[in-house]
Design an enzyme around this catalytic site. Structure first.
Site, PDB file in Angstrom:
ATOM      1  N   GLU A 188     -18.003  25.465 -28.481  1.00 10.14           N
ATOM      2  CA  GLU A 188     -17.010  26.543 -28.361  1.00 10.14           C
ATOM      3  C   GLU A 188     -15.616  25.979 -28.086  1.00 10.14           C
ATOM      4  OE1 GLU A 188     -18.841  29.035 -25.345  1.00 10.14           O
ATOM      5  OE2 GLU A 188     -19.676  30.330 -26.890  1.00 10.14           O
TER       6      GLU A 188
ATOM      7  N   GLU B 285     -25.510  31.627 -30.907  1.00 10.56           N
ATOM      8  CA  GLU B 285     -25.783  32.199 -29.583  1.00 10.56           C
ATOM      9  C   GLU B 285     -25.800  33.715 -29.718  1.00 10.56           C
ATOM     10  OE1 GLU B 285     -23.264  31.036 -26.360  1.00 10.56           O
ATOM     11  OE2 GLU B 285     -23.573  28.891 -26.667  1.00 10.56           O
TER      12      GLU B 285
END
Length: 634
Positions: free
Chosen positions: A184, A264
């Site tokens: 991320e 995710e």
């Protein structure tokens, strides 16, 4: 088995016609033309779940992996926390609960492929996002960037980790099909493409040109722009409240061809102390999962089992203020913190069986639980009276306060001691003018508890005493920030304290190694020379207590509840279970894995209560968790 999507069906047909399968050759790749993964030349869609070996005792790894396999998953996704393996610079630990290769082997034996996320940064609501705190010894270091000091440390770590990983790649006969680079990164302020290029070079050098490398980023243009890089396959993450079509259109803008991937998909969420317990409905999760699988997307469910932030491994957030993550990482996941199947797991299994053949037979049941009942503790003494035992190296002397990092005490607690410069007959303010208490400080004068200071929320308190009285300030590191721009999270007294009009100086700073003392058998061992006789009456302020859970022939999972205790830390048989804070909530119980308990020997309990113990000094072992009590004040 129902058909997946039209897109996936086309991928299957075209790749079969192209004759891309090579007999006897293991391969895993991306078919950009036909928008899918290829495993051994055939179209492949993964249905995966996240599990963190660092949050689960090794004894239970196989149990959890089998439950995932029997749910119908064909892969697991796993982080590698750098600080879990290199807590001290240059000292690497891959044994016991840190035996990554054993975990990979168990997954392989179970029939599960692996999506590996080796960082170096992982977030994961884990202490400092997995980065080791010793990096902060360089005071101006810019983490997650091409800062020379940071790159040197990262390169040294990956030179240790990645060669261990290489034999486990699917193309080399193992079960790792894809490897994430960083994590991320688009959410981080630096947006340093040179850093990401450096990582790409390292991963290619150690793992080869044929492994599929990928990135994961949040569902915004900014995050995808800063987090993606040519040569790393860009994937997205999002939960049940996101418009799936919009999210995958965004992935398509950065990866016009190739498989759709949600790396995710959030089955639940984390808790901070003072939050309400996060919950996401089973029907919501299963509905969105079905929609993504129908589109032909590969999906990883985060989390499938959350586990526990044992010891000091919980992370923290800092948006408007510092907020520490609770000990339980239950996450409202399909498998509970203790690994028990839930309604959500069964709903997911019903979805998965529409898209692939799932193993015949039942999912393994919940592990047995036992309510061992009440144990009454005895006081050992307050922290100040036990320094010879819990700080054997003695104090570091300094005119001004030093941080945890400067002392090289990275986790837990340190005690700062000085003397009152004047008589304080009237309550006199003790002030942290630069918000320099990181994170919570317990203040005593001559061993008498007077109150606390807390980061962001309690920057002043009153003190009384006489000139020359001993002022003790026990500072608790409540977990470093794991996400965002404030991960350079120094701990301890990070700036001066002012008492009245005086800047306090002349400090003796005691690094406390309570864990080491307890692991050697203290205070239950017979050689308690430095420990006063135990007593039953409680004390205010930081105080250690001990007790014994007598064996009854069972070593089953249990849950420890600390009724009317305030805040602190618990150890059982030398293992640090984590933090408790029942008044703040929502978590009320600590998970105690059965393998920690002895069936034949007394089970030693040690408890550090930081503020105030109840008069009854009792704790209770229950057969079920309580994680969702009404939150206290924040």
């Amino acid at each position: 088995m129902a058909a997946a999507s039209f897109l996936f069906a086309v991928c299957t047909a075209l790749s079969t016609l192209s004759g891309s399968s090579v007999t006897g050759t293991r391969s895993f790749s991306i078919d950009y033309k036909n928008h899918c993964f290829l495993k051994d030349g055939k179209p492949f869609q993964y249905i995966s779940g996240s599990i963190h070996y660092s949050r689960i005792p090794q004894y239970y790894w196989k149990d959890r992996l089998v439950k995932m396999y029997m749910t119908g998953l064909n892969a697991v996704q796993v982080y590698v926390p750098w600080n879990f393996h290199e807590a001290v610079q240059g000292v690497h630990n891959f044994t016991g609960d840190r035996d990554l290769e054993h975990f990979l082997n168990l997954a392989n034996q179970t029939g599960l492929l692996v999506i590996l996320r080796p960082g170096p940064y992982i977030c994961a609501e884990w202490e400092m996002g997995g980065l080791p705190a010793w990096l902060l010894q360089k005071p101006n270091i810019i983490l997650r960037s091409s800062d020379a000091d940071y790159l040197e440390a990262v390169s040294s770590w990956l030179a240790v980790l990645l060669p261990k990983i290489k034999p486990w790649l699917y193309i080399n006969g193992g079960n790792i099909i894809t490897v994430q680079v960083e994590n991320e990164y688009g959410s981080y302020f630096a947006c340093d493409y040179n850093y990401m290029r450096h990582l790409r070079t390292l991963f290619r050098f150690f793992l080869g040109e044929d492994v599929v490398l990928f990135t994961t980023d949040g569902n915004t243009d900014k995050e995808m722009t800063c987090g993606s890089l040519d040569g790393l396959y860009a994937t997205v993450d999002f939960g049940t409240d996101t418009n799936i079509t919009v999210a995958f259109k965004r992935q398509r803008r950065f990866e016009p061809q190739g498989p759709l991937v949600n790396s995710e998909f959030y089955t639940g969420w984390l808790d901070h102390w003072g939050d309400q317990h996060a919950m996401v409905g089973a029907q919501k999760v299963s509905r969105v999962l079905e929609e993504m699988l129908t589109m032909g997307a590969s999906v990883n469910m985060y989390m499938f089992e959350g586990g526990t932030n044992f010891g000091y491994w919980n992370g923290a957030d800092h948006d408007s203020r510092f907020r520490s993550v609770v000990t339980s990482y239950d996450y409202d996941a399909p498998l509970t913190e203790a690994g028990d199947p839930t309604e959500k797991l069964l709903a997911i299994r019903d979805v998965v069986k529409q898209f692939r053949d799932i193993p015949a037979g039942p999912i393994p049941p919940a592990t047995p639980k036992f309510a061992y009942g009440f144990v009454t503790l005895e006081k050992i003494g307050n922290i100040s009276s036990l320094l010879d035992t819990i700080s054997p190296l003695g104090p570091v002397q300094s005119k001004y306060p030093l941080t945890f990092e400067e002392i090289k005490q990275y986790y837990g607690y340190m005690l700062y001691r000085t003397t009152l410069p004047h008589d304080l007959t009237e309550p006199t303010p003790l002030i942290s003018p630069l918000n320099g208490v990181h994170d919570r400080a317990y203040v005593s004068v001559n061993g008498v508890f007077q109150g606390l200071l807390q980061r962001d929320t309690a920057l002043v308190m009153n003190v009384t005493g006489k000139q020359g009285d001993t002022l003790d300030i026990l500072v608790e590191n409540m977990g470093r920030v794991n996400f965002g721009s404030k991960i350079n999270d120094y701990k301890g007294l990070v700036s001066n304290l002012i008492l009245g009009k005086d800047v306090l100086t002349g400090w003796k700073i005691y690094p406390l190694d309570i864990d080491a003392a307890i692991s050697r058998g203290w205070p239950h061992s017979n050689s308690r020379k430095s420990v006063p006789s135990p007593r039953r009456e409680p004390s205010a302020g930081p105080t250690l207590y001990m007790g014994t859970l007598q064996p009854n022939g069972l070593a089953w999972d249990t849950f420890l509840k600390l009724i009317e205790w305030t805040k602190g830390q618990v150890w059982i048989n030398g293992v640090n279970l984590g933090r408790y804070w029942p008044g703040r909530g929502p978590q009320q119980t600590l998970y105690v894995p059965g393998p920690l308990l002895s069936t034949s020997l007394p089970n030693n309990i040690t408890l550090l209560e930081l503020e105030g113990a109840p008069a009854h000094l009792r704790i209770v072992f229950m057969d079920r968790p309580q994680l969702n009590a009404t939150a206290g004040k924040s």
